[in-house]
Design a protein around this motif. Structure first.
Motif, short mmCIF file in Angstrom:
data_model
loop_
_atom_site.label_atom_id
_atom_site.label_comp_id
_atom_site.label_asym_id
_atom_site.label_seq_id
_atom_site.Cartn_x
_atom_site.Cartn_y
_atom_site.Cartn_z
N ALA A 121 44.22 42.24 42.28
CA ALA A 121 45.14 43.28 41.82
C ALA A 121 46.26 42.68 40.97
N VAL A 122 46.83 43.52 40.13
CA VAL A 122 47.94 43.15 39.24
C VAL A 122 49.19 43.87 39.70
N VAL A 123 50.31 43.16 39.73
CA VAL A 123 51.62 43.74 40.02
C VAL A 123 52.46 43.70 38.75
N THR A 125 51.17 45.14 49.57
CA THR A 125 49.94 44.97 50.34
C THR A 125 49.49 46.29 50.94
N GLU A 126 50.44 47.17 51.28
CA GLU A 126 50.07 48.50 51.76
C GLU A 126 49.37 49.29 50.65
N GLY A 186 52.77 37.90 48.21
CA GLY A 186 51.58 38.61 48.63
C GLY A 186 50.30 38.07 48.03
N ARG A 187 50.41 37.04 47.20
CA ARG A 187 49.27 36.36 46.58
C ARG A 187 48.42 37.32 45.73
N PHE A 188 49.13 38.12 44.95
CA PHE A 188 48.43 39.01 44.03
C PHE A 188 47.91 38.20 42.85
N THR A 207 39.27 42.80 38.42
CA THR A 207 40.56 43.47 38.59
C THR A 207 40.28 44.89 39.07
N CYS A 208 40.65 45.16 40.31
CA CYS A 208 40.32 46.47 40.88
C CYS A 208 41.51 47.42 40.92
N ALA A 209 42.73 46.91 40.70
CA ALA A 209 43.89 47.79 40.79
C ALA A 209 45.07 47.21 40.03
#
Length: 252
Positions: free
Chosen positions: A196-198, A183-184, A212-214, A9-11
């Motif tokens: 990444a996590v949303v 994605t930006e 976005g396939r998070f 998990t990077c973000a």
């Protein structure tokens, strides 16, 4: 820091209104204060009597999480009204998409100036903890007021980047439920969306995260929206972020 699929998990990418700040209700009240007088005036001129802007249903279903002008268009369509687009030079009294958008923004700013901004302490605790783990963090919002709110709360420097309604206008990004904003943010953080996590409270934002396939999409139900968040693609829905631990965001 593994998300359970062998990927680090990077973000973590946070929505603002309703996730970090208690401003979703402020936005909802600003929309109602904008639409109700307009609908009364429209009914007097054109008939028949139109139903006022209903909270929370109209807010959650038609404007929550969307760019301001999209919210104007989408809500008015539910009342069978199609206004001219107008332009950014229109005044808040003009019956155009831009005019109503400007009126809503003025009401939102007035509410913020008069009432201030409250924060969700549980979210702030997670943000602080993630910083200790070295996880990059971003804020994504369709609102052009995002940086204004973060600055008022002295939170702007907590995040590596902010992607908001100004980026939609300046960079030609599509608003939620398109994944463009997320994605930006991932691109700026040099993070693969799958890693990444949303975290979102709006159905449109959850849909964006899923499209976005998070790697993980967390839905935050602040107002009886749990089922819609789940069916829209949230991997997990919570009522408040005190239900999560750091490990929940770092692993699946």
């Amino acid at each position: 820091m593994d998300n359970g699929q062998g990927l680090p998990t990077c973000a973590v990418i946070w929505d603002l209104d309703g996730v970090i700040t208690r401003t979703a209700d402020t936005h909802a009240r600003a929309w109602k204060a904008t639409f109700d007088p307009f609908l009364r005036a429209w009914s007097e001129r054109h008939g028949p009597q139109l139903a006022p802007f209903a909270l929370p249903d109209d807010y959650l279903e038609h404007v929550d999480g969307k760019p301001r002008l999209d919210g104007v268009r989408d809500f008015l369509a539910t009342r069978g009204i199609a206004l001219p687009e107008g332009s950014g030079t229109d005044g808040s009294q003009d019956w155009t998409i831009h005019g109503l958008g400007k009126a809503k923004n003025a009401r939102f700013r007035e509410l913020v100036e008069n009432e201030g901004v409250q924060l969700y302490d549980s979210t702030l605790a997670l943000i602080r903890s993630l910083r200790g783990y070295g996880v990059s963090q971003a804020v994504v919002s369709s609102s052009k007021n995002c940086r204004y709110i973060l600055e008022r709360c002295d939170l702007l420097d907590r995040f590596e980047t902010v992607v908001d309604g100004n980026d939609i206008e300046q960079r030609g990004l599509a608003g939620k439920p398109s994944p463009d904003l997320f994605t930006e943010a991932a691109k700026r953080l040099k993070c693969n969306p799958a890693e990444a996590v949303v975290v979102e409270d709006a159905v449109s934002g959850v849909k964006a995260g899923r499209e976005g396939r998070f790697g993980l999409v967390i839905g935050v139900d602040r107002g009886g929206n749990r089922e819609m968040l789940s069916t829209s693609g949230a991997d997990r829905v919570v009522s408040d972020l005190d239900e999560l631990k750091v490990d929940d965001l770092l692993k699946r």
